[in-house]
Every structure is written in C-alpha cells, then in structure tokens.
Design an enzyme around this catalytic site. Structure first.
Site, PDB file in Angstrom:
ATOM      1  NE  ARG A  64      -4.233  -1.536   0.153  1.00  0.00           N
ATOM      2  CZ  ARG A  64      -4.337  -2.602  -0.628  1.00  0.00           C
ATOM      3  NH1 ARG A  64      -3.338  -2.924  -1.444  1.00  0.00           N
ATOM      4  NH2 ARG A  64      -5.418  -3.348  -0.590  1.00  0.00           N
ATOM      5  CD  GLU A  86      -2.285   3.224  -6.242  1.00  0.00           C
ATOM      6  OE1 GLU A  86      -3.262   2.595  -6.715  1.00  0.00           O
ATOM      7  OE2 GLU A  86      -1.355   2.659  -5.652  1.00  0.00           O
ATOM      8  CG  HIS A  94      -2.234  -0.858  -7.626  1.00  0.00           C
ATOM      9  ND1 HIS A  94      -2.852  -0.125  -6.654  1.00  0.00           N
ATOM     10  CD2 HIS A  94      -2.191  -2.124  -7.141  1.00  0.00           C
ATOM     11  CE1 HIS A  94      -3.178  -0.906  -5.635  1.00  0.00           C
ATOM     12  NE2 HIS A  94      -2.793  -2.134  -5.909  1.00  0.00           N
TER      13      HIS A  94
END
Length: 595
Positions: free
Chosen positions: A283, A312, A331
């Site tokens: 994370r 993000e 990601h």
C-alpha cells in the site's frame, strides 16, 4: 468456585435467502416499484415468480470464469463505467453488486437500494471504496477475494526486485533514446544480500520463498507470524528496527493501518544501512513519499521500485515518480491473466454463497446480532476488543503471537452465556491493530486460524446472582516477550484483565499488578519505585505539553516497593515527553498504548 474449560464453535442462523426476504415485503416494494403510480402507467399484465433468480450487477470487468458461475445462479447485468447517479438508479433492482476498485459504493448506494441489496462483492483485497458502516446499517454483507492474487503480487515484487538491482527500466529507456551507457547502469548482485520482508503474510512469505531461491539471506518482521512457519522457509523473524537497519533490500507487504501509515519516514530512513533498496507492492501510504525522496537524494536509499502510491494515479509532476533512481509501475501487483480469473472465481463463489444464505469466510463487516443479546453484551463487547488491543501492543516484536487463553468469570451457567461475540471481539482487538483484515463474528475463527492463532476459552463459575453476564474477562498470551515486563504474570504470560463498571470497560489487572483504569482514550503504564511525588512528576511533564490526563491510578505489591502507575490521556504525548517520563530515576520501565 469451580472452573470449567469450554471451546466455542461458530454457529449462526443463516441470513434470509432472497425468496424469504421477498415473502416479507409487498411485491411493489420488493421489486423496486414503490415510486410508480399505477394510474400513470400503461396497463400491462406481468407474471411474477417467487422463485425468480436474483439479479447481480457487475459494474467493472470480471473474468469470464467468474461470470459463468454467476450466470448459473442469477441474472447478471454487466454495466460498466456507470456514473454515481446511474449506479444509484440501477441498484434498487439488484440483490448483489460486484465491483473492483473503481466503483465507489457509498452510503447513497445503500440508501438507493431501499433494502434490496444483500451482498457487495469486492473483486480484490482492499475495500477502501466500500462504506462498511453504511453496508452494515443497511443489513448488507460485504465480501472480498483476498487469496487469488497472492502469487501474482509476489511475482511482481520479485520482478521489481530484479529489475531494480540491474537498472532494467532505466537502461531500456536509455537504449530507446539512442544511447549505449553500459558503464552508467552497472547493477548489484542479489546473491548473499539480506532481504527484509516487512509483513510475513501470504504475499510476504511467497516473496521470501522466491528470494531464497535467488540466493538471498531473508529475514522478516511481522508481530503475528508464527516462528515455526518462518523457520520452515528458512527465514528469521526479527524486530522492526533490526530488519530496517540490517537489510540491503526491503520488501514491503504490510497492510495500511493507523500503526503502519508512513511507517517509513525520516526517522526510520535514518536507521537504515546506506545504499538500501526498497520495493513496495503493498500500500502506498506505508511510505512517507516526501521523506523517501529526501532519503534517495541523501544517498541513504539507493533505489526504490514502487507499484503503489499514496494517491493513485500519482501527480504527473511527482518528484518521486520522476526520480531517476525510482522504478514505477501502475499498481500491477494483481495484473496477471491467471490472477484476474482466480479473483473472478473467488468473488463469484463468495457472492453466490452469501445469496444462498451461507456464511462467507471472507466477510468483512459485522453480521446481524439479536438486539437483546447485543444490548446486554454491548459494554462487554467493548471491553473484549480493548483487552485484545492492549494485550497485543504489550508483545515485543519478533515473537509471533500463537497461543491466547481467554478466561470468563461469571455466575451464569455455561449454556446461558454465549461468548462467541466476545471471543470474536478479542480476536478483532488482537489482529486489527497490525492487519488490514476486518474481523467480526463471521470471520473471527477463520481469520485466527489463517494466522496460526490458537484461542482457547475457560469459564470460572462464580457463586452469586447471574444478573450481570460477566464479572471479569482475562486475556493471556503465552510464549512471547513483552515490551513491558510488568505485564508478564508469574506463569510468564502477558496478562491483562478487565471488568465493566457502571457500563464502562475498566482494566483491573496488568501482569500481577492490580489497577483500576477506565479504558477510554489512551494509556501510559509505568513501573516505578513506590515513593512520594511520582504522580506529580509525571503529571507535570504531561501538563507542560497540554496533554490532558483523564485519570491516574497506582497498583503496588507493598508500600515503598514496586508499583505500576496507569495514566489515561486524551491526547498522544510527544516522543520527547515520553522520553522525559522514562528518564525519571524512579521509573524502571514504561509503555504507551493506543486504545
């Protein structure tokens, strides 16, 4: 007084199926027609079957295998890129909703469902985009898919590790720019280097296995990882400070919680070996990104490989992303074809099972509890969770929590006191402070088992009136070291005990010391030499920083010998203030605990 041991088996009444739910609602409301005026509509004859399939809305792309499972059981509506308004309009006609990370399932969605929405499935691990409190209030179960992407995330971590060590991304960009800079992109070998895996759960342990195969020396930090499981892989469990100070490479696999938010900050970067390299596929928020840029510029961190970010997507002008010594990916941890199919199947099975009335092991919000039981146990539920939180914070890093014993003292007969909810809340208190898992009555035993945590229960039957459900609850953690030696009982177990007084949870025992502490705010425990003026000295230090003291109490063995002072505070003291408390000559040890 007699004691009897009891083990608890989780057994719940199944939630109502869609059909039984419909039977208890008017047809026009059950089928989302409550806002229609029949006089304003064309006359049509509609045949309704009480055995009609439920409707599942899939708002983001899901693997074909998962969709096929859903279609065998329900009517499936695949509607992608819905606006918030469109989602709220559709949801009143749906029994279940499946989302990924892009759909925000907020309170408006649950209110728009008018009670029809029974399950929300998150195809993945994180549930930041689902309002859990609103879901619970509206009786909607939330499930996720936490296991299917484990290998994919671990493989991506290893990919970033190797790409970073050999400057693959930078060298590729250089060649494509028409350059040939062999001397500039000399890398480092992995063989013999120390990799610290920060978080030894499913993904972390898989990364460790693969890193061992690359010839690396692997250590790990995780307060919950059983030492025997780590040893089986050839990994040594160490403290947080030892991990970050000895590692050549740090691979982050910890959840984002209040305790881990920005845990890699200026202070901890300063403890690291110069030239350390950092990989993060967990994370983004566990790293203070501005501090990381400073650490790279200062030469403390040689390189970083990041798949996740605090925001993000990150800003286009992000100094971190644009830094020459940083590899960034968008990601991609779970982005393999196999993982996407696995997640689709896992979430489809969970949603279908929930609609059938089965209990979901991956449920992340609280189930319905009979009102009368909840009313009676409410203060004891709070006590149970706080005792769990206290106990786990007293455990020193590097020693995995494996064996917990809970003792209930009550005048009630064993069959007149259901402790399942209390046990679940103790499990919640033990696990949630250092995990991203949401623990409740549905998944408590499953979650504990997954972490190698064995919880046993014992009941002490007291004489007297059974008017009150419980006289006291005691939590003991065996075979661990304690941050606060005084919390260790004569039998060598970290021990805390509490009771409910006037509806408020109280801490009544720490180790062998009797105390009387209201479990509100946060807590400072000090072991000291019992002498005059100690309360004043500590209170003065806290007062100088405007930290409000809600209570102070002292438990002692005998006058002028050792005592434990418990201090309740409304604000978190600064590290400097805590240091000053520790420097008082009569204070032998102290610990600050968040409740």
């Amino acid at each position: 007084m007699a004691a009897s041991a009891a083990s608890t088996t989780l057994k719940l009444s199944s939630p109502s199926t869609t059909a039984s739910w419909l039977r208890h609602r008017p047809l026009h409301a059950a089928f989302g027609l409550s806002n229609l005026s029949l006089r304003d509509q064309p006359r049509r004859f509609v045949v309704l079957s009480m055995d009609a399939k439920p409707t599942i809305l899939v708002s983001e792309k899901l693997g074909e295998a998962g969709l096929n499972l859903l279609k065998e059981f329900a009517n499936v509506d695949c509607s992608y890129n819905l606006s918030p308004e469109e989602l709220c309009t559709k949801i009143s006609l749906c029994d279940a909703l499946i989302v990924r990370s892009g759909t925000k399932v907020n309170r408006d969605v649950f209110e728009s469902s008018a009670g029809r929405l029974k399950v929300v499935g998150r195809a993945g691990v994180g549930i930041d985009n689902v309002d859990l409190a609103a879901a619970t209030e509206h009786g909607c179960l939330v499930v996720n898919a936490p296991t299917a992407n484990t290998v994919a995330a671990a493989e991506h971590g290893i990919a970033l590790l190797t790409a970073m060590s050999r400057n693959v991304a930078q060298a590729d960009a250089s060649v494509k720019a028409g350059k040939w800079e062999r001397n500039k992109y000399v890398g480092v070998s992995l063989v013999g280097k120390t990799l610290a895996v920060m978080g030894f759960g499913k993904v972390g342990s898989e990364v460790a296995r693969r890193a061992k195969g690359l010839g690396m020396h692997v250590i790990a930090h995780d307060p919950y990882a059983p030492a025997d499981r780590a040893r089986a892989i050839g990994v040594a469990l160490v403290s947080f400070d030892e991990a970050i100070s000895t590692a050549d490479f740090l691979s982050l696999h910890m959840p984002l919680t209040a305790a881990t938010s920005k845990i890699l900050n200026d202070e901890n970067f300063a403890k690291m070996k110069k030239g350390v390299r950092i990989i993060n596929v967990a994370r983004g928020g566990v790293i203070d990104e501005e501090a990381l840029v400073r650490a790279i510029d200062a030469g403390i961190v040689a390189q970083a490989a990041l798949d996740v970010f605090t925001v993000e997507p990150p800003p286009k002008d992000s100094k971190l992303v644009q830094h020459e010594n940083v590899i960034a990916t968008p990601h991609l941890g779970a982005s393999t074809m196999e993982a996407q199919e696995g997640v689709a199947i896992e979430i489809a099975e969970a949603v279908v099972g929930a609609l059938k009335g089965e209990l979901a092991a991956t449920a992340v919000n609280a189930p319905m509890v009979p009102a009368q039981v909840l009313t009676e146990l409410k203060p004891y539920v709070a006590l149970a969770e706080k005792l769990g939180r206290l106990a786990v914070q007293l455990v020193a890093g590097g020693s995995g929590v494996k064996t917990v014993k809970v003792t209930y003292a009550s005048a009630r007969a064993p069959d007149d006191l259901d402790t399942r909810l209390l046990r679940a809340m103790i499990t919640k208190g033990l696990i949630e402070p250092i995990s991203s898992v949401f623990v409740n009555l549905v998944n408590a035993d499953f979650t504990a088992k997954q972490r190698g945590l064995r919880i046993t229960e014992e009941r002490i039957i007291l004489d007297g009136s059974p008017e009150s459900p419980l006289e006291s609850v005691q939590v003991q953690i065996a075979n661990v070291e304690s941050k606060f030696a005084s919390a260790t009982s004569d039998a060598g177990e970290v021990t805390v005990e509490g009771r409910v007084k006037d509806g408020i949870p109280h801490l009544t025992k720490v180790g062998s010391f009797e105390v009387d502490v209201s479990l509100e705010g946060s807590l400072i425990l000090c072991r000291q030499v019992d002498q005059p003026g100690m309360i004043g000295k500590v209170g003065s230090i806290l007062g100088q920083e405007n930290v409000n003291v809600s209570f102070m109490t002292v438990g002692r063995i005998a006058p002028r010998k050792q005592a434990v002072m418990a201090i309740g505070v409304d604000e978190e003291p600064s590290k400097q203030s805590l240091k000053r408390i520790g420097e008082i000559s009569a204070v032998e040890e102290f610990v600050y605990l968040k409740l």
